[in-house]
Design a protein around this motif. Sequence first.
Motif, PDB file in Angstrom:
ATOM      1  N   SER A 119       0.829  -1.216   0.000  1.00 37.51           N
ATOM      2  CA  SER A 119       0.000   0.000   0.000  1.00 37.51           C
ATOM      3  C   SER A 119       0.856   1.255   0.000  1.00 37.51           C
ATOM      4  N   ALA A 120       0.512   2.198  -0.868  1.00 41.20           N
ATOM      5  CA  ALA A 120       1.174   3.507  -0.838  1.00 41.20           C
ATOM      6  C   ALA A 120       0.588   4.315   0.325  1.00 41.20           C
ATOM      7  N   VAL A 121       1.309   5.350   0.743  1.00 33.59           N
ATOM      8  CA  VAL A 121       0.845   6.209   1.839  1.00 33.59           C
ATOM      9  C   VAL A 121       0.911   7.649   1.369  1.00 33.59           C
ATOM     10  N   THR A 122      -0.213   8.323   1.348  1.00 31.16           N
ATOM     11  CA  THR A 122      -0.193   9.706   0.872  1.00 31.16           C
ATOM     12  C   THR A 122      -1.092  10.593   1.724  1.00 31.16           C
ATOM     13  N   HIS A 123      -0.762  11.876   1.753  1.00 40.05           N
ATOM     14  CA  HIS A 123      -1.584  12.834   2.489  1.00 40.05           C
ATOM     15  C   HIS A 123      -2.774  13.233   1.618  1.00 40.05           C
TER      16      HIS A 123
END
Lengths: 293, 326
Positions: A119-123
């Motif tokens: 999973s990518a993590v982004t704001h």
Amino acid sequence: MEKLKYALFTGCTAKQSTPEQMMSTMAVAEKLGIELVELTEASCCGASHLQDYDDFLSLVLNARNIAYAEKHGLTMVTICNTCQLNTAMTKHRLDNNEELKAKVNEKLAEVGLEYKGTSAVTHFLYAIIDDFGLDKLKEMVVTPLSQFNIAPFYGCHNIRPSELQNETHKTAENPYNPTSLDDLIIACGGETVDYEEKNKCCGFHVELQAPHTAAVLTGNAIAGAMDGNADWMVTPCPLCHLKLDTQTAHASEAIGREVELPVLHMQQMVGLALGCTPAELGLNHHLAKVDFV
Amino acid sequence: MSTEHKITTQKVNFKVFRFNADEDYLPYYETYDMEVTSEEVVLDILNRIKWDHDGSFSYRRSCRHGICGTCAIKVNGRSTLACKESMNDMVALFGNELVIEPLSKKRAVKDMIIDKGDFWEKHAAVTPYLVADIDENPESENLVSPEDAEKLDEADLCIQCGACHYACPAVEINEDFFGPAAFAAAYRFSADVRDNATSRLKDVNEEKQGVWDCVKCFECAEACPKEINPIEKITKLHQMAFQEGIAKNNVAVRHAVGFKKSIVKNGVLDEGGLVLYSEGPAIVKHIPVAFKMFTKGKIVPPWGITKSQNLDEIQKLVKSSSTVKF
């Protein structure tokens, strides 16, 4: 376009001291047609303080949070700069160190979980810019914020360390001249205020142990925005928001000048432009009165 | 296929900080328009200002190889080692209008030259050398294994240029604060297996001057031309304080430890509980703001906190994964 769907890591403040941030996040997501699946199992990210105490424990806890996003098969979206930093930093370290990843997974296995790195993590700010698109947002604006000078306050942990942040976001950001929040203001029809403190520190993390340093930083930030003729400030970080909104008395005393401006969460600004009501955006939860709506 | 190396030129407008502490009441900015080639570094521009425009323009330079650390200045607010930074990169980052300033405007002596006295005092204050009982006439070399050398984590590459020190907002406000360069030096020697200093780690844990006043802004990581990542060393010094058992029972330390206590109890943070645990009786000073926050629905009582689901997992992991105690 396929409907955007993310795993939402709310962080702790959205559920406690900045309830308006949670409300406006959900209101904006609904308007934009973005589905957010709340990670109710998630723990605190450690806020860079647990990291000072016990590095390995903080890695295990953050890996657990990401593992839950992976279980949903979704990109994790954060709504706090410091949650973003600590989660993305954990991901960076585990994805680049097999030995460390194995050690962390040995612990996670005790509770039947595994960190895979899928999973990518982004704001949320970058999810709107990178995935949703500002052009599309512009088309949806019903109340352009054209009569306002809006001062963007970026918050350290979304722009530094730039190496990590630019690995996470599709939009590369220059930490000395960031543009994402300015672009969002323009997309909402507002005028952006350029001022020296927009990419500086608010002092939140030393509020308790170095109150004077913290208060001067907060004071300088608000003063810079005021000198730039800002009507209000906007930030993607609830921790910066807490400092700028609730600590004006200490800040004014520390820099010897009365400072106060309404401070909006990035979600509240977008919500206003999209026609959400002040009540939906929780504008009544602020200490520095939001009196322009 | 042969690739032809092509030199390009472009027009750049430089706004340059000028000040002579002996003559000027206030600093001012001089502008210079120049054709800049893609081959040049920032130091070339400083040289051209001095050689072609104004012989009185002053700056420090020496090795021209990114080793001596004397030529650090700021370009558009970004700390830069002038001899290492390509003009092409600067224009790509900031466009064709560049502002050239000393590392610290308030410490300017003449143009780019600053009084770096505070930097050296703080560097000296962290015992920046090995304290070890080493036989003066050893029979063999004192070898450090590659694994042990790696523990320094490249902190030994610091060239004391001051780029991080003068990018640090805490240094700017709190004159006692040692700053990121001094902390990187403290880490470099504290992490050395040969070192037996007893005072260094305690000195960098003292309030006001020590690591606990770091604001966690990552300006130092961004500023360092040698990519030493000083804040990472600061974090390691924090951790060392717990590992070595010298962490003091003060508000800063309890603030870090308090996160674990809160996580064990709720999974998420109990914000009020954390402040109470960290401050102890001193929490009274927060009451006026807390009251205002309460009236705006910003304070959730301990019994109103929504705990993380599967809290038992979190508790189990905290038990099995904790590496230090306080």
